[in-house]
Design a protein around this motif. Structure first.
Motif, PDB file in Angstrom:
ATOM      1  N   GLN A   1       0.809  -1.215   0.000  1.00  0.00           N
ATOM      2  CA  GLN A   1       0.000   0.000   0.000  1.00  0.00           C
ATOM      3  C   GLN A   1       0.844   1.268   0.000  1.00  0.00           C
ATOM      4  OE1 GLN A   1      -3.340   0.078   2.823  1.00  0.00           O
ATOM      5  NE2 GLN A   1      -3.084  -2.123   3.104  1.00  0.00           N
ATOM      6  N   LEU A   2       2.153   1.111   0.087  1.00  0.00           N
ATOM      7  CA  LEU A   2       3.024   2.285   0.143  1.00  0.00           C
ATOM      8  C   LEU A   2       2.892   3.110  -1.132  1.00  0.00           C
ATOM      9  CD1 LEU A   2       5.407   3.782   1.569  1.00  0.00           C
ATOM     10  CD2 LEU A   2       6.938   2.332   0.228  1.00  0.00           C
ATOM     11  N   PRO A   3       2.488   4.363  -1.041  1.00  0.00           N
ATOM     12  CA  PRO A   3       2.401   5.212  -2.242  1.00  0.00           C
ATOM     13  C   PRO A   3       3.779   5.376  -2.873  1.00  0.00           C
ATOM     14  CG  PRO A   3       1.179   6.183  -0.410  1.00  0.00           C
ATOM     15  CD  PRO A   3       1.988   5.050   0.158  1.00  0.00           C
ATOM     16  N   SER A   4       3.810   5.331  -4.184  1.00  0.00           N
ATOM     17  CA  SER A   4       5.087   5.383  -4.899  1.00  0.00           C
ATOM     18  C   SER A   4       5.857   6.670  -4.621  1.00  0.00           C
ATOM     19  CB  SER A   4       4.861   5.223  -6.401  1.00  0.00           C
ATOM     20  OG  SER A   4       4.006   6.242  -6.881  1.00  0.00           O
ATOM     21  N   VAL A   5       5.130   7.753  -4.313  1.00  0.00           N
ATOM     22  CA  VAL A   5       5.821   9.021  -4.057  1.00  0.00           C
ATOM     23  C   VAL A   5       6.656   8.953  -2.780  1.00  0.00           C
ATOM     24  CG1 VAL A   5       4.122  10.408  -5.281  1.00  0.00           C
ATOM     25  CG2 VAL A   5       3.791   9.936  -2.851  1.00  0.00           C
ATOM     26  N   LEU A   6       6.320   8.026  -1.875  1.00  0.00           N
ATOM     27  CA  LEU A   6       7.073   7.906  -0.627  1.00  0.00           C
ATOM     28  C   LEU A   6       8.279   6.987  -0.746  1.00  0.00           C
ATOM     29  CD1 LEU A   6       4.328   7.620   2.157  1.00  0.00           C
ATOM     30  CD2 LEU A   6       5.728   9.598   1.553  1.00  0.00           C
ATOM     31  N   TYR A   7       8.268   6.115  -1.767  1.00  0.00           N
ATOM     32  CA  TYR A   7       9.317   5.102  -1.834  1.00  0.00           C
ATOM     33  C   TYR A   7      10.718   5.701  -1.929  1.00  0.00           C
ATOM     34  CZ  TYR A   7      12.056   1.089  -3.188  1.00  0.00           C
ATOM     35  OH  TYR A   7      13.027   0.120  -3.241  1.00  0.00           O
ATOM     36  N   PRO A   8      10.982   6.665  -2.803  1.00  0.00           N
ATOM     37  CA  PRO A   8      12.353   7.222  -2.870  1.00  0.00           C
ATOM     38  C   PRO A   8      12.805   7.804  -1.536  1.00  0.00           C
ATOM     39  CG  PRO A   8      11.095   7.869  -4.793  1.00  0.00           C
ATOM     40  CD  PRO A   8      10.114   7.269  -3.833  1.00  0.00           C
ATOM     41  N   TRP A   9      11.898   8.490  -0.845  1.00  0.00           N
ATOM     42  CA  TRP A   9      12.260   9.094   0.435  1.00  0.00           C
ATOM     43  C   TRP A   9      12.576   8.019   1.469  1.00  0.00           C
ATOM     44  CZ3 TRP A   9       9.812   8.954   5.294  1.00  0.00           C
ATOM     45  CH2 TRP A   9      10.345   9.840   6.238  1.00  0.00           C
ATOM     46  N   LEU A  10      11.731   6.987   1.566  1.00  0.00           N
ATOM     47  CA  LEU A  10      11.980   5.915   2.526  1.00  0.00           C
ATOM     48  C   LEU A  10      13.264   5.155   2.191  1.00  0.00           C
ATOM     49  CD1 LEU A  10       8.398   4.479   3.087  1.00  0.00           C
ATOM     50  CD2 LEU A  10       9.772   5.804   4.686  1.00  0.00           C
ATOM     51  N   SER A  11      13.530   4.966   0.898  1.00  0.00           N
ATOM     52  CA  SER A  11      14.746   4.282   0.485  1.00  0.00           C
ATOM     53  C   SER A  11      15.979   5.079   0.909  1.00  0.00           C
ATOM     54  CB  SER A  11      14.728   4.067  -1.036  1.00  0.00           C
ATOM     55  OG  SER A  11      15.889   3.393  -1.463  1.00  0.00           O
ATOM     56  N   ARG A  12      15.941   6.391   0.708  1.00  0.00           N
ATOM     57  CA  ARG A  12      17.066   7.236   1.130  1.00  0.00           C
ATOM     58  C   ARG A  12      17.236   7.198   2.642  1.00  0.00           C
ATOM     59  NH1 ARG A  12      14.953  10.706  -2.896  1.00  0.00           N
ATOM     60  NH2 ARG A  12      13.824  11.894  -1.300  1.00  0.00           N
ATOM     61  N   GLN A  13      16.116   7.206   3.363  1.00  0.00           N
ATOM     62  CA  GLN A  13      16.192   7.144   4.814  1.00  0.00           C
ATOM     63  C   GLN A  13      16.834   5.845   5.283  1.00  0.00           C
ATOM     64  OE1 GLN A  13      15.653  10.503   5.495  1.00  0.00           O
ATOM     65  NE2 GLN A  13      14.771   9.674   7.381  1.00  0.00           N
ATOM     66  N   GLY A  14      16.481   4.741   4.626  1.00  0.00           N
ATOM     67  CA  GLY A  14      17.075   3.463   4.991  1.00  0.00           C
ATOM     68  C   GLY A  14      18.568   3.442   4.757  1.00  0.00           C
ATOM     69  N   ARG A  15      19.017   3.975   3.612  1.00  0.00           N
ATOM     70  CA  ARG A  15      20.450   4.028   3.336  1.00  0.00           C
ATOM     71  C   ARG A  15      21.158   4.955   4.319  1.00  0.00           C
ATOM     72  NH1 ARG A  15      18.555   3.923  -2.083  1.00  0.00           N
ATOM     73  NH2 ARG A  15      18.690   6.195  -2.227  1.00  0.00           N
ATOM     74  N   ARG A  16      20.498   6.049   4.675  1.00  0.00           N
ATOM     75  CA  ARG A  16      21.110   6.988   5.623  1.00  0.00           C
ATOM     76  C   ARG A  16      21.288   6.329   6.993  1.00  0.00           C
ATOM     77  NH1 ARG A  16      17.725  10.789   4.944  1.00  0.00           N
ATOM     78  NH2 ARG A  16      18.883  11.797   3.258  1.00  0.00           N
ATOM     79  N   ARG A  17      20.274   5.597   7.428  1.00  0.00           N
ATOM     80  CA  ARG A  17      20.395   4.887   8.708  1.00  0.00           C
ATOM     81  C   ARG A  17      21.476   3.818   8.649  1.00  0.00           C
ATOM     82  NH1 ARG A  17      14.670   5.326   8.609  1.00  0.00           N
ATOM     83  NH2 ARG A  17      14.528   3.239   7.704  1.00  0.00           N
ATOM     84  N   GLY A  18      21.566   3.153   7.499  1.00  0.00           N
ATOM     85  CA  GLY A  18      22.596   2.134   7.350  1.00  0.00           C
ATOM     86  C   GLY A  18      23.990   2.712   7.407  1.00  0.00           C
ATOM     87  N   ARG A  19      24.203   3.847   6.747  1.00  0.00           N
ATOM     88  CA  ARG A  19      25.523   4.490   6.788  1.00  0.00           C
ATOM     89  C   ARG A  19      25.849   4.978   8.195  1.00  0.00           C
ATOM     90  NH1 ARG A  19      23.907   6.437   1.555  1.00  0.00           N
ATOM     91  NH2 ARG A  19      23.029   8.319   2.503  1.00  0.00           N
ATOM     92  N   ALA A  20      24.829   5.496   8.889  1.00  0.00           N
ATOM     93  CA  ALA A  20      25.063   5.952  10.267  1.00  0.00           C
ATOM     94  C   ALA A  20      25.430   4.780  11.168  1.00  0.00           C
ATOM     95  CB  ALA A  20      23.814   6.665  10.796  1.00  0.00           C
ATOM     96  N   ALA A  21      24.779   3.635  10.962  1.00  0.00           N
ATOM     97  CA  ALA A  21      25.102   2.450  11.764  1.00  0.00           C
ATOM     98  C   ALA A  21      26.530   1.984  11.477  1.00  0.00           C
ATOM     99  CB  ALA A  21      24.103   1.333  11.469  1.00  0.00           C
ATOM    100  N   LYS A  22      26.928   2.011  10.215  1.00  0.00           N
ATOM    101  CA  LYS A  22      28.300   1.631   9.864  1.00  0.00           C
ATOM    102  C   LYS A  22      29.308   2.544  10.550  1.00  0.00           C
ATOM    103  CE  LYS A  22      27.809  -0.543   5.304  1.00  0.00           C
ATOM    104  NZ  LYS A  22      28.225  -0.462   3.888  1.00  0.00           N
ATOM    105  N   ALA A  23      28.996   3.826  10.583  1.00  0.00           N
ATOM    106  CA  ALA A  23      29.904   4.777  11.226  1.00  0.00           C
ATOM    107  C   ALA A  23      30.079   4.460  12.703  1.00  0.00           C
ATOM    108  CB  ALA A  23      29.387   6.204  11.034  1.00  0.00           C
ATOM    109  N   ARG A  24      29.066   3.840  13.313  1.00  0.00           N
ATOM    110  CA  ARG A  24      29.163   3.443  14.723  1.00  0.00           C
ATOM    111  C   ARG A  24      29.716   2.029  14.882  1.00  0.00           C
ATOM    112  NH1 ARG A  24      23.757   4.988  14.549  1.00  0.00           N
ATOM    113  NH2 ARG A  24      23.122   2.911  15.235  1.00  0.00           N
ATOM    114  N   GLY A  25      30.114   1.398  13.767  1.00  0.00           N
ATOM    115  CA  GLY A  25      30.657   0.044  13.843  1.00  0.00           C
ATOM    116  C   GLY A  25      29.601  -1.019  13.996  1.00  0.00           C
ATOM    117  N   ILE A  26      28.383  -0.744  13.520  1.00  0.00           N
ATOM    118  CA  ILE A  26      27.261  -1.662  13.705  1.00  0.00           C
ATOM    119  C   ILE A  26      26.743  -2.134  12.341  1.00  0.00           C
ATOM    120  CG2 ILE A  26      24.862  -1.855  14.519  1.00  0.00           C
ATOM    121  CD1 ILE A  26      25.578   0.192  16.664  1.00  0.00           C
ATOM    122  N   ALA A  27      26.401  -3.420  12.253  1.00  0.00           N
ATOM    123  CA  ALA A  27      25.811  -3.996  11.049  1.00  0.00           C
ATOM    124  C   ALA A  27      24.531  -4.737  11.416  1.00  0.00           C
ATOM    125  CB  ALA A  27      26.782  -4.964  10.376  1.00  0.00           C
TER     126      ALA A  27
END
Length: 388
Positions: free
Chosen positions: A277-303
């Motif tokens: 049900q996720l509207p397509s207009v939200l997908y790019p934003w959520l995808s960027r947010q996920g990558r941003r959280r992943g990079r932040a976790a890597k910076a803290r040494g977390i996977a």
């Protein structure tokens, strides 16, 4: 939507007479090339006279389907393969896929999509709130299993992938891998656990005890209205801290079964329905947010995970052929992600089964060593675990 463009427009005749290692290098180049689904979502490459293909006498013709993930998903790949190599008179069906649309007015479709966006955002917000309330209620009632830890140690496998790719294929005889009290996925995960532990011990000076793999789990009992991609992504602990191979295999299997339970219930079905049900207009934003959280976790040494393991069931020894020549085996290479620079894909087709590996020289500079460790791990499994 049906694409009536001549097949010749999507057919690329490649080099003739490559060695197997040269062919794998070409696959690495293709894997490093992203496809834009808006212009050309798929292409077929044909390599002729490939020499020294594992398990093949003489030269082989290899057909490579390169496709955007927007078009090709795991549950549909077997159906696509049957179109290419199966009986042309047999109807092709993909569970969860609707009827083919012969014509689509792109401008009208875009206008309808824009008009439906506000209502879609409201429906999604309501559904999201209901899902959150349902999870909290199950937790309060004690009916929800506790979520596993999502903070694991960072390894070289979580490093940046760069622009290069390395592809490898391991042929597998499934009959020799069938072990008592273990599913085939459990056996594969145990072998990957064993090989990765040894590789990280050699290359990184040690393997973390919380090594884990993202495993795709087919939700075969889920309703077909969820669409083609009725899959769950489960993070399974690989337990490299357990020295005994039989005990490690049993523990990995238990971890896998737990994740299957968690990802095969009504909550998991509703989760996929919510994603749909996720509207397509939200997908790019959520995808960027996920990558941003992943990079932040890597910076803290977390996977969150260290590798990916997916599988495709071709339903036994598929009687497929091309130009009168039988299918030798098939392989698939899921793309690398910002989280994991090593992916595996098992294709089950009886004695024609294989395990493919995709990585990057920036992540795994000694891929051939890892392949050798994988082959040794499966040999140890067949020698130390009780056959089924």
């Amino acid at each position: 939507m049906a694409d009536h463009a001549p097949i010749e427009q999507r057919l690329v005749h490649r080099d003739h007479g490559l060695d197997w290692s040269e062919f794998l290098a070409a696959i690495g180049e293709l894997a490093a090339t992203a496809m834009d689904a808006r212009s050309r979502a798929w292409r077929i490459h044909v390599f002729y006279g490939v020499r020294r293909v594992p398990g093949v006498e003489g030269a082989a013709t290899i057909v490579v389907l390169q496709g955007s993930h927007a078009l090709l998903a795991g549950p549909s790949i077997a159906a696509v393969a049957s179109v290419l190599f199966g009986d042309p008179h047999e109807p092709v069906t993909v569970p969860g896929l609707g009827p083919v649309a012969e014509r689509v007015n792109r401008f009208a479709a875009a206008a309808r999509g824009l008009a439906r966006t506000p209502a879609g955002l409201v429906r999604y917000a309501v559904a999201l709130q209901a899902a959150v309330r349902a999870v909290k209620q199950r937790q309060a009632e004690g009916s929800a299993e506790p979520a596993p830890s999502v903070e694991r140690a960072l390894t070289p496998l979580n490093g940046g992938c760069g622009d290069r790719r390395t592809a490898r294929v391991v042929r597998l005889d499934v009959d020799t891998l069938k072990r008592k009290n273990l599913t085939l996925t459990g056996v594969l995960l145990t072998g990957i656990s064993h090989a990765l532990q040894r590789y990280l011990d050699e290359e990184a000076g040690g393997c973390p005890p919380d090594l884990a793999a993202l495993v795709t789990i087919a939700m075969t009992a889920a309703p077909t209205d969820l669409g083609v991609n009725r899959l769950a992504g489960a993070v399974v602990d690989l337990h490299p801290e357990i020295e005994s191979l039989p005990v490690r295999a049993a523990t990995v299997q238990a971890s896998l079964e737990r994740e299957r339970r968690i990802n095969s219930n009504e909550v998991a079905v509703e989760r996929i329905r919510l994603v749909n049900q996720l509207p397509s207009v939200l997908y790019p934003w959520l995808s960027r947010q996920g990558r941003r959280r992943g990079r932040a976790a890597k910076a803290r040494g977390i996977a969150r995970l260290h590798t990916v393991v997916s599988s495709i069931n071709f339903g036994g020894a598929a009687p497929w052929s091309l130009g009168g020549a039988p299918l030798a085996f098939a392989a698939a290479f899921p793309p690398l992600t910002f989280e994991a620079g090593l992916t595996h894909c098992f294709i089950g087709a009886g004695h024609q089964s294989s395990l493919s590996i995709l990585t990057s020289p920036d992540v795994m500079p000694r891929a051939d060593r890892y392949v050798a460790l994988l082959e040794n791990a499966f040999a140890e499994i067949t020698g130390s675990l009780v056959p089924r």
